[in-house]
Design a protein around this motif. Sequence first.
Motif, mmCIF file in Angstrom:
data_model
loop_
_atom_site.group_PDB
_atom_site.id
_atom_site.type_symbol
_atom_site.label_atom_id
_atom_site.label_comp_id
_atom_site.label_asym_id
_atom_site.label_seq_id
_atom_site.Cartn_x
_atom_site.Cartn_y
_atom_site.Cartn_z
ATOM 1 N N ASP A 63 47.134 45.426 31.327
ATOM 2 C CA ASP A 63 46.447 46.653 31.729
ATOM 3 C C ASP A 63 44.938 46.457 31.732
ATOM 4 O O ASP A 63 44.230 46.934 32.627
ATOM 5 N N GLU A 64 44.454 45.746 30.715
ATOM 6 C CA GLU A 64 43.026 45.476 30.642
ATOM 7 C C GLU A 64 42.567 44.588 31.794
ATOM 8 O O GLU A 64 41.500 44.797 32.379
ATOM 9 N N GLU A 66 43.990 44.456 34.760
ATOM 10 C CA GLU A 66 43.990 45.296 35.965
ATOM 11 C C GLU A 66 42.767 46.204 36.001
ATOM 12 O O GLU A 66 42.212 46.457 37.090
ATOM 13 N N ARG A 67 42.347 46.696 34.838
ATOM 14 C CA ARG A 67 41.121 47.498 34.798
ATOM 15 C C ARG A 67 39.929 46.659 35.251
ATOM 16 O O ARG A 67 39.059 47.136 36.020
ATOM 17 N N GLN A 68 39.875 45.412 34.799
ATOM 18 C CA GLN A 68 38.778 44.533 35.202
ATOM 19 C C GLN A 68 38.828 44.243 36.701
ATOM 20 O O GLN A 68 37.783 44.206 37.379
ATOM 21 N N ARG A 70 40.052 46.266 38.976
ATOM 22 C CA ARG A 70 39.588 47.487 39.642
ATOM 23 C C ARG A 70 38.061 47.586 39.597
ATOM 24 O O ARG A 70 37.431 48.086 40.549
ATOM 25 N N PHE A 71 37.478 47.110 38.497
ATOM 26 C CA PHE A 71 36.014 47.062 38.395
ATOM 27 C C PHE A 71 35.441 46.123 39.456
ATOM 28 O O PHE A 71 34.462 46.458 40.138
ATOM 29 N N GLU A 117 33.865 39.567 34.252
ATOM 30 C CA GLU A 117 33.386 40.925 34.021
ATOM 31 C C GLU A 117 32.048 40.899 33.288
ATOM 32 O O GLU A 117 31.107 41.618 33.661
ATOM 33 N N SER A 320 45.354 39.754 41.703
ATOM 34 C CA SER A 320 45.940 41.069 41.459
ATOM 35 C C SER A 320 47.460 41.034 41.619
ATOM 36 O O SER A 320 48.194 41.615 40.817
#
Length: 845
Positions: A63-64, A66-68, A70-71, A117, A320
């Motif tokens: 999840d982390e 995927e958040r990165q 999306r960033f 990131e 992704s």
Amino acid sequence: MSAEEESIFRSAEMSLIQLYIPNEISRETVYSLGSLGLIQFNDLNKKINSFQRNFIKEIRKLDEVERQYRFFKSKLDSKSISLIDDQYQLDANPIDTFNIIKESEIDTYIENATFLEKRLIQLIDSSESLQFKKMKLEELRYVLSNSATFLDRKETTANFQRNSIISFNDLQNSTNNLSNPPDFDDHYDIDDNIQFITGVIPRENFVFLQQILWRTLRGNLILNSIEIESPIYDPVSKKFISKNFFIIFSHGNLILNKIKKICESLSSNLYVIQFDKVKRSSTFLETNQNLNDLNLVLNQTVQTLDTELIAISKVLTGWSQTIKKEKSIYKILNLFNYDVNRKTLIAEGWVPTNQLLNIKSILKKITDSSGSSDILIILNVLSTNKTPPTYHKTNKFTNAFQNICDAYGVATYREVNPGLPTIITFPFMFAIMFGDLGHGFLLFLAALPFIINEKKISQMKRDDMFDMAFSGRYIILLMGIFSMYTGLMYNDIFSLSMTFFKSGWKWPEHFEVGESIEATQTGVYFWGVDSIWHGSDNALLFLNSYKMKLSIIMGFIHMAYSYMFSLVNYIHFKSVIDIVGNFIPGLLFMWSIFGYLTICIVYKWTIDWVEIEKPAPSLLNMLISMFLSPGQIDQPLYDGQKQLQVFLLIIALICIPCLLAVKPLYLKRKIDQKTQYQTIEDASPIVSSDTHIGNENYDNDVENHNGEEDDEDSEHGDHDENFGDIMIHQVIHTIEFCLNCVSHTASYLRLWALSLAHAQLSQVLYTMTLANSFEMKGFLGVFMTFFLFSMWFVLTVCVLVVMEGTSAMLHSLRLHWVESMSKFFEGEGYAYEPYSFDTILQEEI
């Protein structure tokens, strides 16, 4: 016939399987099954909270990531950098376990995402910091260059004081007009002792600054401003803002502090500059040098950031997709039962029966690739009374029609699928209401580009409306083709007639102007409606009668064949009582009334009433008299009509109590028998094993009978119902069926109404636009022809094709959902949704 072959007519046969998967190869197994996309896994841990399952830590890590990602995507979008999808390709053989990405590589993905990131955040923060410094230096340069206009003057302090008093007096005279403050832009002569404030303010806030200072300080200041020509980039709002330079002269520290607070509250940036001209010149040169150095560093930072983002854009799609698959694997593993002692995962899921061998083959490859003979995956096919999911195998052509039916309800497992006949009946019902060769051709042309370029369009990003049109491209294509067919039948092309064949009517050769004339029939038109009807005064009367009767015939045919599907279902499920108690009485009821009406309509068309010199009877009055005055015929249609109608009425009346009582009485008898056998079992004494052997046949008979009874009861949903509930349900079913036979038949009159409305609207549009242009001559006629043709074409497309087409499509949809599918469709199933990477990877980043 295999399940795959017949799964469009009836859902494929499904099997419930159980898998015992060693923990060592659980990830590889789920990956291979996800690539295969054939198993719909069941959740075996429904009682366990999702945050307490075995693989929640792995999911949180992903999840982390995927958040990165999306960033990263948000930064690419802010720079207008597109993802390069073709740089990533799926494995050449996705179900080969040797191509599965190792867990160590996934850890590398996680580390790279964290590193990138931090790197991007550092570059972005540095860029924004440099942008902010650049903005400050640019504003300072404007302040230094513009302030010279007001500071390079040396006069007496008295002049400033006198001018301030004048400003105060002007203020007193205009306090009632807040929208027009005094003009502070006059050039006042100042001395070195006068204090001042300089800064830059957004241009939209400058008016508020004037008004607030005017009301707060009552004129004890001098305000001057100059508009900055070029907008200045603001890193906070991330856009260019038009700003004004301002300089304020006033007395005392108290007033100056008030001015500073007011300026800062209006998003002003204040700058301290020297009064001395030499010092300001030196500061100006230093500012220019700092700005040049800053631009060089900023350009290098932005270039580095863009390079990093471009490199990410080439691989982000692949990253992704890899993380999505990995995360989905752990989500599926969380559905499995974990046997701690044997270190084995236990899974259950639904799979098409004809794919079991394929799954076994894949599982064997996984165990062989593990390199250990002790690792083995066990597959068991379970016997269950659970209802399997409904799976209809579709392709790009049938998928849209299947979605139409599934939107109303998913078919019950193994019942007849309404999606198959819908492929033909849906566009045909639409075409009856939309019959026009020209309009149908426009629909055909609208669908053709979607079909020719479907591979290219399928890879594009589409919004909801465009995706809806693309998904239904084959529906639109068939609607256009069928509309062209019915347009030929109606002899309509943009409201005009076609004379492909010789007319069956002939106008008289000699007649006087203004005289009412009648055509003489000389034959029969070869195909469809005779073109001569389009110019006659009674054309609307003829087409009204023709299309009304045609809609009744098409409606009865549509309902009759739909009702036959209920017989197919009853035969498949071996429900004899439904055939005897529901289908046969219902069929006789429909045919004795509405089937009889349909036959009478066709029979009436076959008689030449003018030749036999008899008035044509009204079929509507005939049907009403059949119920209200049995045996009484005012205008006979055929010989023996009275006796036949009485006979059909008696049959219809007998069918009603049959629908009410046959099935409930049968089910009551089965319930009584079951209760009787249960009583005998409860009353039986305990016997020895020898006695039990002697009663073995009896026990088996009772067990088999009860088993059959349970299956039948569960089939019809009557296992836990008493006779009263069954009777109530059957009464409701009977009333609904009888009333629906009437209302649904009348509902098909929409075919008649919309067809007439479409034809008349098309004719009116042509008459009021394009037809008028042919009456003009010369240049004006050419111009009006072009103008009116454009107007006619735009209105034709927007009103007749788009709006009327949407209306006809919705009415056709209603006829299928309500009038047709209600005759046989239960729709109590749930869709088969296997675990598949293809479905998961369709989601955007």
